[in-house]
Design an enzyme around this catalytic site. Sequence first.
Site, PDB file in Angstrom:
ATOM      1  N   GLY A  10       0.824  -1.210   0.000  1.00  0.00           N
ATOM      2  CA  GLY A  10       0.000   0.000   0.000  1.00  0.00           C
ATOM      3  C   GLY A  10       0.853   1.253   0.000  1.00  0.00           C
ATOM      4  O   GLY A  10       1.747   1.392   0.822  1.00  0.00           O
ATOM      5  N   TYR A  13      -0.103   7.394   2.702  1.00  0.00           N
ATOM      6  CA  TYR A  13       0.818   8.175   3.532  1.00  0.00           C
ATOM      7  C   TYR A  13       1.768   7.273   4.326  1.00  0.00           C
ATOM      8  O   TYR A  13       2.953   7.530   4.435  1.00  0.00           O
ATOM      9  CB  TYR A  13       0.048   9.064   4.510  1.00  0.00           C
ATOM     10  CG  TYR A  13      -0.766  10.139   3.843  1.00  0.00           C
ATOM     11  CD1 TYR A  13      -0.149  11.306   3.397  1.00  0.00           C
ATOM     12  CD2 TYR A  13      -2.136   9.999   3.654  1.00  0.00           C
ATOM     13  CE1 TYR A  13      -0.888  12.305   2.780  1.00  0.00           C
ATOM     14  CE2 TYR A  13      -2.879  10.995   3.036  1.00  0.00           C
ATOM     15  CZ  TYR A  13      -2.258  12.143   2.605  1.00  0.00           C
ATOM     16  OH  TYR A  13      -2.981  13.128   1.996  1.00  0.00           O
ATOM     17  N   LYS A  38      -1.768  -0.791  -5.986  1.00  0.00           N
ATOM     18  CA  LYS A  38      -2.697  -0.995  -7.096  1.00  0.00           C
ATOM     19  C   LYS A  38      -2.393  -0.076  -8.272  1.00  0.00           C
ATOM     20  O   LYS A  38      -2.532  -0.447  -9.425  1.00  0.00           O
ATOM     21  CB  LYS A  38      -4.098  -0.682  -6.558  1.00  0.00           C
ATOM     22  CG  LYS A  38      -5.238  -1.212  -7.344  1.00  0.00           C
ATOM     23  CD  LYS A  38      -6.518  -1.011  -6.507  1.00  0.00           C
ATOM     24  CE  LYS A  38      -7.776  -1.341  -7.245  1.00  0.00           C
ATOM     25  NZ  LYS A  38      -8.951  -1.147  -6.356  1.00  0.00           N
ATOM     26  N   VAL A  81      -3.225  -6.208  -3.757  1.00  0.00           N
ATOM     27  CA  VAL A  81      -3.046  -7.182  -2.677  1.00  0.00           C
ATOM     28  C   VAL A  81      -4.385  -7.836  -2.378  1.00  0.00           C
ATOM     29  O   VAL A  81      -5.388  -7.150  -2.147  1.00  0.00           O
ATOM     30  CB  VAL A  81      -2.491  -6.489  -1.410  1.00  0.00           C
ATOM     31  CG1 VAL A  81      -2.416  -7.476  -0.247  1.00  0.00           C
ATOM     32  CG2 VAL A  81      -1.127  -5.872  -1.686  1.00  0.00           C
ATOM     33  N   GLU A 170     -15.603  18.860   4.774  1.00  0.00           N
ATOM     34  CA  GLU A 170     -14.657  19.444   3.817  1.00  0.00           C
ATOM     35  C   GLU A 170     -15.210  19.379   2.392  1.00  0.00           C
ATOM     36  O   GLU A 170     -15.024  20.302   1.602  1.00  0.00           O
ATOM     37  CB  GLU A 170     -13.297  18.744   3.906  1.00  0.00           C
ATOM     38  CG  GLU A 170     -12.567  19.058   5.218  1.00  0.00           C
ATOM     39  CD  GLU A 170     -11.070  18.810   5.145  1.00  0.00           C
ATOM     40  OE1 GLU A 170     -10.667  17.726   4.708  1.00  0.00           O
ATOM     41  OE2 GLU A 170     -10.301  19.724   5.514  1.00  0.00           O
ATOM     42  N   ALA A 314      -3.830  11.127   8.197  1.00  0.00           N
ATOM     43  CA  ALA A 314      -2.556  11.177   7.485  1.00  0.00           C
ATOM     44  C   ALA A 314      -1.431  11.496   8.456  1.00  0.00           C
ATOM     45  O   ALA A 314      -0.335  10.935   8.383  1.00  0.00           O
ATOM     46  CB  ALA A 314      -2.627  12.246   6.394  1.00  0.00           C
TER      47      ALA A 314
END
Lengths: 400, 400
Positions: A10, A13, A38, A81, A170, A314
């Site tokens: 992966g 962050y 990916k 994965v 947001e 993050a």
Amino acid sequence: MNKAKIVIAGAGYGGMNTAVALSKKLGHNEASITLVNKHDYHYQTTWLHEPAAGTMDPDRTRVKISDVLNTNKVNFVQDEVLEIKTDNKKVMLKDGELDYDYLVVSLGAVSETFGIPGVHEHAFTKWTLNGARQVKDHIDAQFANYNNTADPHEGMLTFVVAGAGFTGIEFIGELSERIPELCKKYDVPREKVRLFVVEAAPSALPGFDPELVEYGMNLLESRGVEFKINTPIKEVTASGVIVGEGEEIKSETIVWATGVRGNPVIDQSGFEANRGRIKVEPDLRAPGFDDVFVIGDCALIINEEINRPYPPTAQIAMQMAKTCANNIVTLNKGGSNLESFKPDIKGTVASLGGKEAIGVVGSKKIYGGTANFMKKMIDNRALFILGGPMLTLKKGKFPL
Amino acid sequence: MNKAKIVIAGAGYGGMNTAVALSKKLGHNEASITLVNKHDYHYQTTWLHEPAAGTMDPDRTRVKISDVLNTNKVNFVQDEVLEIKTDNKKVMLKDGELDYDYLVVSLGAVSETFGIPGVHEHAFTKWTLNGARQVKDHIDAQFANYNNTADPHEGMLTFVVAGAGFTGIEFIGELSERIPELCKKYDVPREKVRLFVVEAAPSALPGFDPELVEYGMNLLESRGVEFKINTPIKEVTASGVIVGEGEEIKSETIVWATGVRGNPVIDQSGFEANRGRIKVEPDLRAPGFDDVFVIGDCALIINEEINRPYPPTAQIAMQMAKTCANNIVTLNKGGSNLESFKPDIKGTVASLGGKEAIGVVGSKKIYGGTANFMKKMIDNRALFILGGPMLTLKKGKFPL
């Protein structure tokens, strides 16, 4: 030659920053490092509300992995994965498999639906770069279609955000800023457009300072956002959402932002987990596994002060990457004295679109322009840590 | 209980960041840490051109040491370092002495005069907070006096900067921006004011990209700055500077910025040094001393690529602080495998006053607004590393 094989699964962050840190700390002869992801790009998940609402070019949010990683030191494998086989230390991919001596699980979260019917079928649930582009194009298309339909139906220009957490707020912040421009472009009267935020909890932005929440809600309401707080969603249908005691909000655009859970690979691989998140040891390893580190969205750590899990951010993922890389280096040198992870929460700022934001930095509440600039600083800092000043310059948020 | 005594001499970028890092890495029982500094504040040396020219409140550039240091973990001693006695491991102060097991010499630089007569007597040479306030008040006084003098003499409003290096250029950038405002405030016609930059080398900003240098010089010339390049200063007198073949530039304000040398304490203490700078080992220790680290302005390290010393910058001092703290922690744990210091030059940006700047980031040249914003980012980053987001918020450069 018996170099340790380090696999990082992966490139969010957590994974990216682990890969960058390991590539700096380990020599060619010390280990072989493989990053599997990916896509051949990393993207700034925390920026996605902008391309999703159409206020930023989606390309700004992504970084080609080979642009920031030293590919002489890190092998990059583009694949998906599927499962981790801890028994024989393998990561099973769609098109192959990888052996590991040390594994870093840094796979991303997926939307939490809480079993509400119709979510996957009728709502936008993918908070990814692909998902953000899809939302944006769908919104534009709704506007474009409006004046080309003989009988524009209710709900065509009603946009519903499910969840008034960080992501939902947001996103509606950006979208509410963009609506006047969309109305002008497509010759749609502003009053035809409705914006809803539906939240089951008794408050928007749960956990945030109430004064800031009020500031944020007032601001968004002044742009025409309608809040339905304390209002659970019962079902999502092709024509809208059923809320509260059966009321329907007609809408063809439901953006799902009620929270996330860990990656399905966690359950698939038989780890003990809570909504896809593994409660990691202080050294960030999965309990019972000497060679599996879990960081980012799939790692569960408890905030002792309030005895609740830290939300997967993050900020924490990047800090975990540092500890994780240090610990792998120590293990790889034969050491056993691993660092314990301690999150160092610098603050939290939520953008509200335009030049507005709210946040807490240390113990101080910030609003408006100051918060907006701080948000930009935070975003630029993430780029700086990942790819240095060149990346910051290329992708950063400069108020020019 | 036999805790190691760590003494850090000097609270500039190097010393402060070492103290902060050690206070985080070492427990109460592991060592006693003492920071000694002349003042009870740290200041941003790289910002001093602003208060010196009067474009920033000097208080913005300083940070009270007790505001950012955990004084439960670091003892702060306000005193002046006079000499280091390596034989009996003592730091001699004006009003006392300190024993050390490990010493970090992080004392600041002083002006280099190259033996030119009259510099100390007639030029402003102190690039400190006190020095900057003195320059600013002197400039203001020159303007205030001008219309109160029966016969205003030549040189009253002529300002000479000796040296077109980084400091000289940044200072004249600020001052040239402020001159119109000063003229207006004190009813002085603009043509009465002259601004000179005198440089002995064949170019301004030696080592900087020539295209950027030209951009910067053109810009400054457009604000009325007169450059005398390739022009050594022979002498500084009460009435001005003698340059080149004996020409005099009449001036009552000579700001000395021809470069720096290490702290006089280095020579005073008998270290082998080159202009007050010790050529340190890769682990940042002084050659021959197991217990003395030297970082910042008094440390000399060579840029192998061009076989010349790195200039002493805040960037390098901050990076050295990190390595130094790590190495002291290792030694304190009985380890011997010390880190080698490698500077990681992220880039260099020189401000030119107003919204203008020039710089190099990675391999990219930047100008104008982009460079100006990058400069602010760099300045804010230094604050962030030192004192986290609260300090950044309090003292940072926000474009509001």
